[in-house]
Design a protein around this motif. Structure first.
Motif: not given
Length: 315
Positions: A79-92, A298-306
């Motif tokens: 509910k709080a996230l979207s995009g690649d960073v959401e997918v990554l945190l769900l995978e974690l 190659h990556f950016k934003g919070e997704h990159l930081q993760a």
């Protein structure tokens, strides 16, 4: 990066992973911070917390979150996230077995099959791990993994993936295995049967000895032999298997170098607590650039930081 990471580094100095248990771990405190971050849709703090905890600690955070809020953390993150960073945190938040089962399922989902991802997982997991992944797959998808693999593959490639799924080390005599593999190449069309049988039932040290002997006999690298004598999916499968027997970290570094999100994430998450340091070392040797720097290109934003938090540091 959390300052306590350096304490955890000392605590777990023997690991070849980059993500280590957080030394000053209080799941209830993490849950309170996560709740506040979820309300603000604050991806930065969610990334900071979840990438600085080991998988076992994340499982405890998830169960504590449910106890304290009567809600599932996975649902709240969606509910709080979207995009690649959401997918990554769900995978974690998946357990390692869940995650490997998930990657196998994704490789077979939809139109077409991602044969190389199937091979990557089957070749870099032990027989015992694959038994556990099979059980996890049954639990979460209510399907038999072996039947699924047979349904999504065909011919000799299907025989190879099934043999890998059920692999167990059988003692072999190196010279006999060398002779068997050499004989399989003697006809107009190479016989793949002995290759599947031997390469999926011997340990890597034995097979490295076999490869050395075969290379002396044939005058070319085993990978070159596979490239010349086989074709189609079975050639791809055997090439991946040979590379994983010889140097799995180098193979995984080459694969990461595609910089495709699903591949980078898949390998980094699944190897973060096992051998990502080895993959990082192979990557810089292969490309001349550190993985930490390459990710930033190659990556950016919070997704990159993760991703950087999982990678951990510059080489």
């Amino acid at each position: 990066m959390d300052p306590d990471y350096f304490k955890s580094y000392e605590m777990c100095w023997g690991t070849l992973g980059t993500v280590r248990p957080f030394s000053n771990f209080h799941p209830d405190r993490d849950v309170s911070e996560i709740q506040a971050a979820l309300e603000k849709k604050d991806a930065v703090n969610l990334v900071r917390i979840l990438t600085n905890r080991s998988n076992a600690q994340r499982q405890l955070i998830a169960s504590t979150f449910e106890e304290m809020t009567h809600k599932e953390l996975v649902t709240a993150l969606k509910k709080a996230l979207s995009g690649d960073v959401e997918v990554l945190l769900l995978e974690l938040l998946m357990t390692p077995l869940q995650y490997d089962a998930h990657r196998l399922q994704q490789a077979m989902a939809g139109l077409g099959t991602d044969e190389e991802t199937l091979m990557e997982i089957l070749c870099t997991r032990s027989g015992k791990q694959l038994q556990e992944i099979t059980s996890s797959y049954k639990q979460f998808y209510n399907k038999d993994l072996e039947k699924e693999l047979k349904g999504e593959t065909s011919g000799d490639f299907a025989k190879l993936v099934v043999a890998l799924l059920n692999k167990e080390n059988v003692a072999g005599v190196a010279q006999k295995d060398i002779e068997t593999l050499k004989a399989s190449l003697g006809g107009k069309k190479a016989d793949v049967g002995p290759w599947i049988n031997i390469l999926t039932s011997r340990d890597s040290d034995h097979l490295k000895t076999v490869f050395m002997g075969l290379e002396l006999e044939n005058g070319q690298m085993v990978a070159e032999t596979v490239e010349k004598r086989f074709s189609g999916d079975i050639r791809l499968g055997l090439k991946v298997l040979v590379q994983c027997i010889e140097a799995p970290d180098v193979y995984l570094a080459k694969r990461i170098n595609s910089m495709k999100t699903s591949i980078v994430q898949g390998i980094m998450v699944s190897h973060s607590e096992e051998d990502l340091l080895c993959i990082r070392a192979a990557y810089i040797k292969l490309t001349g650039t550190s993985l930490y720097t390459a990710l930033q290109e190659h990556f950016k934003g919070e997704h990159l930081q993760a991703l950087l938090a999982i990678c951990r540091s510059e080489d």
